[in-house]
Scaffold this active site. Structure first.
Site, PDB file in Angstrom:
ATOM      1  N   THR A 175     -11.208   2.518  -5.753  1.00  0.00           N
ATOM      2  CA  THR A 175     -10.177   2.744  -6.785  1.00  0.00           C
ATOM      3  C   THR A 175      -8.879   2.011  -6.468  1.00  0.00           C
ATOM      4  OG1 THR A 175      -9.246   4.659  -5.649  1.00  0.00           O
ATOM      5  CG2 THR A 175     -11.086   5.075  -7.153  1.00  0.00           C
ATOM      6  N   ARG A 217      -5.818   2.902   1.410  1.00  0.00           N
ATOM      7  CA  ARG A 217      -6.268   2.623   0.043  1.00  0.00           C
ATOM      8  C   ARG A 217      -7.756   2.869  -0.053  1.00  0.00           C
ATOM      9  NH1 ARG A 217      -4.506  -3.007  -2.510  1.00  0.00           N
ATOM     10  NH2 ARG A 217      -6.052  -3.770  -1.042  1.00  0.00           N
ATOM     11  N   ASP A 266      -5.717  -8.928   5.543  1.00  0.00           N
ATOM     12  CA  ASP A 266      -5.567  -7.490   5.794  1.00  0.00           C
ATOM     13  C   ASP A 266      -4.623  -7.305   6.981  1.00  0.00           C
ATOM     14  OD1 ASP A 266      -6.002  -4.824   6.909  1.00  0.00           O
ATOM     15  OD2 ASP A 266      -7.616  -4.671   5.447  1.00  0.00           O
ATOM     16  N   ASP A 296      -5.796  -4.940   9.886  1.00  0.00           N
ATOM     17  CA  ASP A 296      -6.860  -5.547  10.704  1.00  0.00           C
ATOM     18  C   ASP A 296      -6.309  -6.653  11.591  1.00  0.00           C
ATOM     19  OD1 ASP A 296      -8.818  -3.883   9.817  1.00  0.00           O
ATOM     20  OD2 ASP A 296      -9.682  -5.291   8.373  1.00  0.00           O
TER      21      ASP A 296
HETATM   22  C1  PRP Z   1      -2.612  -1.722   3.346  1.00  0.00           C
HETATM   23  C2  PRP Z   1      -1.129  -1.986   3.573  1.00  0.00           C
HETATM   24  C3  PRP Z   1      -0.474  -1.021   2.621  1.00  0.00           C
HETATM   25  C4  PRP Z   1      -1.445  -1.005   1.468  1.00  0.00           C
HETATM   26  C5  PRP Z   1      -0.873  -1.851   0.372  1.00  0.00           C
HETATM   27  O1  PRP Z   1      -3.017  -0.585   4.024  1.00  0.00           O
HETATM   28  O2  PRP Z   1      -0.718  -1.819   4.904  1.00  0.00           O
HETATM   29  O3  PRP Z   1      -0.307   0.282   3.147  1.00  0.00           O
HETATM   30  O4  PRP Z   1      -2.681  -1.561   1.934  1.00  0.00           O
HETATM   31  O5  PRP Z   1      -1.679  -1.800  -0.739  1.00  0.00           O
HETATM   32  P1  PRP Z   1      -1.216  -1.139  -2.124  1.00  0.00           P
HETATM   33  O6  PRP Z   1       0.168  -1.667  -2.397  1.00  0.00           O
HETATM   34  O7  PRP Z   1      -2.224  -1.653  -3.094  1.00  0.00           O
HETATM   35  O8  PRP Z   1      -1.243   0.339  -1.980  1.00  0.00           O
HETATM   36  P2  PRP Z   1      -4.547  -0.103   4.043  1.00  0.00           P
HETATM   37  O9  PRP Z   1      -4.828   0.776   2.894  1.00  0.00           O
HETATM   38  O10 PRP Z   1      -5.421  -1.308   4.197  1.00  0.00           O
HETATM   39  O11 PRP Z   1      -4.614   0.833   5.314  1.00  0.00           O
HETATM   40  P3  PRP Z   1      -4.530   0.471   6.865  1.00  0.00           P
HETATM   41  O12 PRP Z   1      -3.088   0.027   7.128  1.00  0.00           O
HETATM   42  O13 PRP Z   1      -4.835   1.756   7.517  1.00  0.00           O
HETATM   43  O14 PRP Z   1      -5.494  -0.619   7.165  1.00  0.00           O
HETATM   44  N1  URA Z   2      -3.250  -4.698   2.103  1.00  0.00           N
HETATM   45  C1  URA Z   2      -3.297  -5.730   2.976  1.00  0.00           C
HETATM   46  O1  URA Z   2      -3.310  -5.542   4.196  1.00  0.00           O
HETATM   47  N2  URA Z   2      -3.311  -6.977   2.465  1.00  0.00           N
HETATM   48  C2  URA Z   2      -3.272  -7.226   1.143  1.00  0.00           C
HETATM   49  O2  URA Z   2      -3.280  -8.404   0.748  1.00  0.00           O
HETATM   50  C3  URA Z   2      -3.243  -6.127   0.264  1.00  0.00           C
HETATM   51  C4  URA Z   2      -3.221  -4.864   0.776  1.00  0.00           C
END
Ligand code: PRP
Ligand code: URA
Length: 216
Positions: free
Chosen positions: A115, A111, A207, A210
């Site tokens: 945005t 994400r 997160d 993380d």
């Molecule tokens: C997180 C999560 C989803 C997304 C959900 O990933 O694992 O993929 O956010 O959010 P959304 O429904 O608003 O799209 P992130 O973008 O943090 O990436 P990462 O897993 O690489 O940390």
């Molecule tokens: N992605 C995450 O990992 N946690 C949230 O709460 C939303 C998006």
């Protein structure tokens, strides 16, 4: 028990006591990375039991040590798991414990911090896409942007039988995914209250990527 809120017809919430117990540990801010990872795997395995409960079967004969017997096997090509990188990776081993012959594809999305829209960077799934059942895996369904983009990528590649397995969903995300892909059933362990201004699920679990990988 599995329930579907009337206003979110694509959603099934798996309220099994073991899942709810583990989910509470997962939400706990003091849960360390190692335990968090184990809990995500265990919840994914239990959710996969629910999400596979109506897979089509075909008849299959088998020779026991004593005689022939008629039985069943899951029909069609091997089930395909598609984790959304990174956090979806945490669910793969759990589902594979239940469906060890499943194939695994990968979709890379993150994400954009400003945005909140998904940016895609990787796509690889097994062939024979049209004939396979796909389970897209991601612990978090927040705005729904990543989920909708992942499903769109799979459909562009020819997939039509797609389910989405997450652990925590926000109503906004379920609605956005249903609006874009009303044919995709969503399985979650909890439907949380709302998103905050930064697109994080409340109460949520923070997160997920993380916490799974110890980055922050
Ligand atoms: C997180 C999560 C989803 C997304 C959900 O990933 O694992 O993929 O956010 O959010 P959304 O429904 O608003 O799209 P992130 O973008 O943090 O990436 P990462 O897993 O690489 O940390
Ligand atoms: N992605 C995450 O990992 N946690 C949230 O709460 C939303 C998006």
């Amino acid at each position: 028990m599995d329930t579907t809120p009337a206003e979110l017809p694509t959603l099934s919430i798996t309220r099994h006591p073991l899942i709810q117990h583990k989910l509470t540990l997962l939400r706990d801010r003091t849960t360390p990375t190692k335990i968090f990872k184990e809990l995500v795997e265990e919840i994914a395995m239990l959710m996969a039991y629910e999400a596979t409960s109506d897979l089509p079967l075909e008849r299959a004969n088998v020779d026991t040590p004593l005689e022939s017997a008629s039985g069943h096997r899951v029909a069609g090509k091997k089930l395909t798991l598609v984790p959304i990188l990174r956090a979806g990776l945490g669910m793969v081993e759990g589902v594979l414990r239940l469906v060890p012959s499943a194939r695994v594809g990968h979709i890379g999305l993150y994400r954009d911090h400003d945005t909140l829209e998904p940016v895609d960077y990787y796509f690889k799934v097994p062939g024979d896409v049209e004939e396979r059942h796909f389970f897209v895996l991601d612990p978090m369904l927040a705005t729904g942007g990543s989920a909708a983009a992942a499903v769109s990528s799979l459909k562009r590649a020819g997939a039509s039988r797609i389910r989405f397995l997450c652990i925590v969903a926000a109503p906004e995300g379920v609605r956005r995914l249903a609006a874009a892909h009303p044919d995709v059933r969503v399985f979650c362990a909890a439907l949380d209250r709302e998103l905050n201004a930064h697109g994080y699920i409340l109460p949520g679990l923070g997160d997920a990527g993380d916490r799974l990988f110890g980055t922050r």
